[in-house]
Every structure is written in structure tokens, then in C-alpha cells.
Design an enzyme around this catalytic site. Sequence first.
Site, PDB file in Angstrom:
ATOM      1  N   TYR A 114       1.408  90.840  41.482  1.00 47.57           N
ATOM      2  CA  TYR A 114       0.689  91.860  40.714  1.00 47.57           C
ATOM      3  C   TYR A 114       1.012  91.737  39.224  1.00 47.57           C
ATOM      4  CZ  TYR A 114      -0.391  96.439  38.759  1.00 47.57           C
ATOM      5  OH  TYR A 114      -0.849  97.458  37.951  1.00 47.57           O
TER       6      TYR A 114
ATOM      7  N   ASP B  59      -3.927 105.948  37.847  1.00 44.57           N
ATOM      8  CA  ASP B  59      -3.214 105.413  36.679  1.00 44.57           C
ATOM      9  C   ASP B  59      -3.764 106.021  35.402  1.00 44.57           C
ATOM     10  OD1 ASP B  59      -1.929 103.926  34.749  1.00 44.57           O
ATOM     11  OD2 ASP B  59      -2.513 101.980  35.542  1.00 44.57           O
TER      12      ASP B  59
ATOM     13  N   ASP C  27       5.610 102.249  38.735  1.00 42.04           N
ATOM     14  CA  ASP C  27       4.516 102.185  39.699  1.00 42.04           C
ATOM     15  C   ASP C  27       5.071 102.354  41.105  1.00 42.04           C
ATOM     16  OD1 ASP C  27       2.820 101.664  37.582  1.00 42.04           O
ATOM     17  OD2 ASP C  27       2.056  99.778  38.398  1.00 42.04           O
TER      18      ASP C  27
END
Length: 123
Positions: free
Chosen positions: A12, A36, A96
Site C-alpha cells: 500500500y 479518510d 491508518d
Amino acid sequence: MSAEVKAAVARYLDAVAGGSPAAIAALYAPDATLEDPVGADLVRGRAAIEEFYGALAGAKVSTELLAVRAVAGHAAFSFRVTTDAGDQQYVVEPIDVMTFDADGQITSMRAFWAPGDMVVTPA
């Protein structure tokens, strides 16, 4: 499973640094969700996720993993993302939280950061 999840996190971050919205979206499951930052509208589905990452297309982006914890198909990680945009540089260090399916695709992503966390300096 934690080694596979950590590898998925690395993929990612590499994809984000590569700046290809399609490459990033390909890491997500077809029906994945993205929030996000946390509190923003939920983005659902690979096509919508690719559109979300469209802002990165052609930008000079670098990422650096700061810490990762992975267990049972879940990951929480902090990283630094630096984006050079013309005469300004943007740096933010979000946290995250992701979940993954059995194939290692992202099924959900929530990014914890606020506009006040971003540092903007002349490039």
C-alpha cells in the site's frame, strides 16, 4: 497472518508513493470502504476509491513507515507521507487502520488525522 498483513501494508505504501490511483485501488477488495480522514464521507467500492486517490496522479509523493502492528487480518500503522506540489511541500503522519480479506486485499481503511496535523512548507 501478521507477516502477510505487514507485506500488504508495505505494498500500500509503495503504491501511494508511486502515485497511480489505479494501482492503489487494485489493493482494495471490490466492495471495500475508505474513510479518510475519519469523520469524512465513507467511500465505497474500488471505482470510487480509485477516484478518491486521483489527487495523487502525477504528484511527487514519498512514504515512510514509522510503526506497524498487525494481527488477525488487521493492521494499525503510522507513516509519513510527503507530497511535493509545485512550490509547496505537504507532510502528514496519519495513523491508518485497515482490515484485510483472506486474499490480502484491503476491505476497510480508516485514516486518523486532521487538517491541523499537516505541515506545509515551501518546496
